[in-house]
Write an enzyme that holds these catalytic residues in place. Sequence first.
Site, PDB file in Angstrom:
ATOM      1  N   CYS A   2      11.659  -5.136  -8.294  1.00  0.00           N
ATOM      2  CA  CYS A   2      12.246  -4.828  -9.446  1.00  0.00           C
ATOM      3  C   CYS A   2      12.569  -6.269 -10.138  1.00  0.00           C
ATOM      4  CB  CYS A   2      13.514  -4.014  -9.553  1.00  0.00           C
ATOM      5  SG  CYS A   2      13.013  -2.439  -8.439  1.00  0.00           S
ATOM      6  N   ARG A  27       7.420  -7.366 -13.093  1.00  0.00           N
ATOM      7  CA  ARG A  27       8.078  -6.955 -11.514  1.00  0.00           C
ATOM      8  C   ARG A  27       8.095  -5.652 -11.314  1.00  0.00           C
ATOM      9  NH1 ARG A  27      10.097 -11.496  -9.098  1.00  0.00           N
ATOM     10  NH2 ARG A  27      11.313  -9.820  -7.630  1.00  0.00           N
ATOM     11  N   TRP A  74      10.544  -0.749 -10.199  1.00  0.00           N
ATOM     12  CA  TRP A  74       9.330  -0.456  -9.651  1.00  0.00           C
ATOM     13  C   TRP A  74       9.929   0.384  -8.363  1.00  0.00           C
ATOM     14  CZ3 TRP A  74       6.843  -1.034  -4.771  1.00  0.00           C
ATOM     15  CH2 TRP A  74       5.529  -0.696  -4.722  1.00  0.00           C
ATOM     16  N   ASN A 100      17.279  -5.120  -6.361  1.00  0.00           N
ATOM     17  CA  ASN A 100      15.767  -5.329  -6.132  1.00  0.00           C
ATOM     18  C   ASN A 100      15.755  -5.669  -4.583  1.00  0.00           C
ATOM     19  OD1 ASN A 100      13.248  -6.044  -5.873  1.00  0.00           O
ATOM     20  ND2 ASN A 100      13.714  -8.210  -6.395  1.00  0.00           N
ATOM     21  N   GLY A 101      14.862  -4.765  -3.878  1.00  0.00           N
ATOM     22  CA  GLY A 101      14.885  -4.763  -2.229  1.00  0.00           C
ATOM     23  C   GLY A 101      14.929  -3.453  -1.721  1.00  0.00           C
ATOM     24  N   GLU A 482     -12.891 -11.172  -4.558  1.00  0.00           N
ATOM     25  CA  GLU A 482     -12.028 -11.549  -5.824  1.00  0.00           C
ATOM     26  C   GLU A 482     -12.690 -10.845  -6.779  1.00  0.00           C
ATOM     27  OE1 GLU A 482      -8.951 -12.146  -5.863  1.00  0.00           O
ATOM     28  OE2 GLU A 482      -8.775 -13.167  -8.010  1.00  0.00           O
ATOM     29  N   LYS A 486     -10.506  -7.924  -8.930  1.00  0.00           N
ATOM     30  CA  LYS A 486      -9.885  -8.071 -10.353  1.00  0.00           C
ATOM     31  C   LYS A 486     -10.370  -6.875 -11.184  1.00  0.00           C
ATOM     32  CE  LYS A 486      -7.591 -10.493 -10.210  1.00  0.00           C
ATOM     33  NZ  LYS A 486      -7.101 -11.296  -9.135  1.00  0.00           N
ATOM     34  N   GLU A 489      -8.115  -3.686  -9.951  1.00  0.00           N
ATOM     35  CA  GLU A 489      -6.477  -3.764 -10.355  1.00  0.00           C
ATOM     36  C   GLU A 489      -6.481  -3.568 -12.041  1.00  0.00           C
ATOM     37  OE1 GLU A 489      -4.146  -6.961  -8.870  1.00  0.00           O
ATOM     38  OE2 GLU A 489      -5.798  -8.424  -9.379  1.00  0.00           O
TER      39      GLU A 489
HETATM   40  C1  AGP Z   1      -3.743 -10.612  -7.646  1.00  0.00           C
HETATM   41  O1  AGP Z   1      -4.443 -10.345  -8.626  1.00  0.00           O
HETATM   42  C2  AGP Z   1      -2.994  -9.779  -7.120  1.00  0.00           C
HETATM   43  N1  AGP Z   1      -2.180  -8.879  -8.210  1.00  0.00           N
HETATM   44  C3  AGP Z   1      -2.314  -9.579  -5.605  1.00  0.00           C
HETATM   45  O2  AGP Z   1      -3.111  -9.452  -4.775  1.00  0.00           O
HETATM   46  C4  AGP Z   1      -1.431 -11.085  -5.207  1.00  0.00           C
HETATM   47  O3  AGP Z   1      -2.486 -11.994  -5.138  1.00  0.00           O
HETATM   48  C5  AGP Z   1      -0.818 -10.618  -4.134  1.00  0.00           C
HETATM   49  O4  AGP Z   1       0.264  -9.609  -4.059  1.00  0.00           O
HETATM   50  C6  AGP Z   1      -0.280 -11.952  -3.535  1.00  0.00           C
HETATM   51  O5  AGP Z   1       0.873 -12.463  -4.311  1.00  0.00           O
HETATM   52  P1  AGP Z   1       1.446 -14.121  -3.953  1.00  0.00           P
HETATM   53  O6  AGP Z   1       0.366 -14.883  -4.319  1.00  0.00           O
HETATM   54  O7  AGP Z   1       2.596 -14.091  -4.967  1.00  0.00           O
HETATM   55  O8  AGP Z   1       1.939 -14.185  -2.637  1.00  0.00           O
END
Ligand code: AGP
Length: 610
Positions: A2, A27, A74, A100-101, A482, A486, A489
């Site tokens: 969050c 977030r 979240w 957050n946590g 990748e 992309k 997501e």
């Molecule tokens: C990437 O498009 C994603 N949203 C996700 O996979 C991200 O790369 C992953 O959560 C790791 O995040 P970080 O690089 O901040 O550790």
Amino acid sequence: MCGIVGVVSDKDINEKLYNGLANLEYRGYDSVGMCFINGSGIDIKKGVGKLHEVNSKINFLGMPGKVGLGHCRWSTHGGVTEENAHPHIDCTSRISVVHNGIIENYSELKEELEKKGHKFCSQTDTEVIAHLIEESMKDGKIEDAVITALNKIEGSYALGVLYSEEPDKLIGARNESPLILGIGENENFIASDVPSILSYTNKIIYLEDKEIAVLTKDNFKVLDLNGNVKTKEIHLINWSAEAAEKGGYEHFMLKEIHEQPVAIANTLNERLRKGEVKFEKEFGLSDDYLKKIKRIVIVACGTSWHAGLVGKFMLEELAKIPTDVEYASEFRYRHPLLDKDTLVIAISQSGETADTLAALKEAKKLGAMTLAVCNVMGSSITRISDGVIYTRAGPEIGVASTKAFTTQLCVLYLLTILLSKLRNTLSQEQINGMITGIRKIPLQLQSVLDEDDEILKCAELYYKKPNSLYLGRGVNFPIALEGALKLKEVSYIHAEGYPAAEMKHGPIALIDNSMPVVFIAPQDIYTYKKVLGNIEEVKARGGIIISVVTEGDAEIPKKSEHTIFIPKTMYTLSSILSVVPLQLLAYHIAVKLGRDVDRPRNLAKSVVVE
Ligand code: AGP
């Protein structure tokens, strides 16, 4: 996962909280809330939805107050409802908490508190904290009660706390979830990240685990959980607030895709010397150690893990160091074999990803040396690693990682040059060639961006297709993964990334005349001809072929419905160029489908929970 922002000031703060939350929405954005201390108590407003939607119903901007907290959620514990949105309060409505946590022992604590007569209004773990602070409130100060409460809590937290009986104080605390302090003029801040408060101050203090901060408008102190005062360093941040804004682009994702030439140029800046690579003092690993490494293990998640897979090609082929790439979430639970001659590299844009952080801690416990490749200065991962190489991508706000990925690839390439030179695995001439190659990348990348019209055309033709395949080989297999990630997501379309040659072992059954197949096939001396064969196999079954190839390629375009050209470069560097059309393709498809590109459903930018 969050976002938290809090301000204590001599002026009205509702706009600062609102803007802070607007910058933190990456977030979490399923619900949002704010609270302010007023003359007689605490005003709270909250609701389900994104910040602007909730604001249009309950007008956060009309809430007066000089001390307050904001939170975007979240959800982890408890569904997406108004009751579960933060802030949460105690039974007396004098204490409010944003969090957050995850509080791991919350059900035991809740049971105990209920036995003592506390009444709960939500299903969250956070509400336990408010009641626990209330229960710990003796005649002392709010910070003492917070410390007593935190000593009973197990789990991760970044917290903001207000207490109406001490209306000039804002409390923050952290354990395994990020929280920073911002030091302003007659006002002080807490926040989950730097960009959310960067318009108001660039003086930042990073809280460590199990520290609490007590802020008034003109003072602050930081304590440990025994109540001892800690000395903290103030860091001056040199990112500008504008860098975190959209700058005329419709979405952060598009802006960040277009920023890649500059982000890469910044990442290379001053690190490439005559015939060698030199990192800053944060790199921290000695030449002697680097010469002795026997093995490298890369740990990361998501897009950063894909960067690690490309890194393996670079490190093994050029620096000749055996390299394994592991999902951080798997590594941490499977008793890996490590020793002091193993270098563990954690790759993370945010530096806060819970699984990567835990993997790094595990690696340190097992005696390995650790190096972070990270984009966020002072983040948790950078603070526990033996050394750090920063990607200098600037703030990445779009949930889909783009410029962080290509700058990670650049850093891994620079590290490969450094190791190859130290370990004599390449000649000086080869190293000079590598340096010349990467210096050209920012300009070459600009020419890929200029091909956007062709990419948009593909998006317009195929955005309604429910599935697609991404195929590549060698260093471009991770790019296939990748590209598929992309698309998934940001557009919610199902996509699979595969090594092109593996297709015939199963996925080929999926191919018919409605399946777009994206081939990432720059020319190389290893597999180009084989990929050509794979393209024929797809074509024979009616698949729609979209290809990413090297300029001048006369073969593959003849067999493709659409071709995107990338400039000629070295094999390992082709991955930096070939991913860009795939980022743009995913972006355009998502826009055509009307998706919330910067804040895709169910996702959060930093995954700070397991
Ligand atoms: C990437 O498009 C994603 N949203 C996700 O996979 C991200 O790369 C992953 O959560 C790791 O995040 P970080 O690089 O901040 O550790």
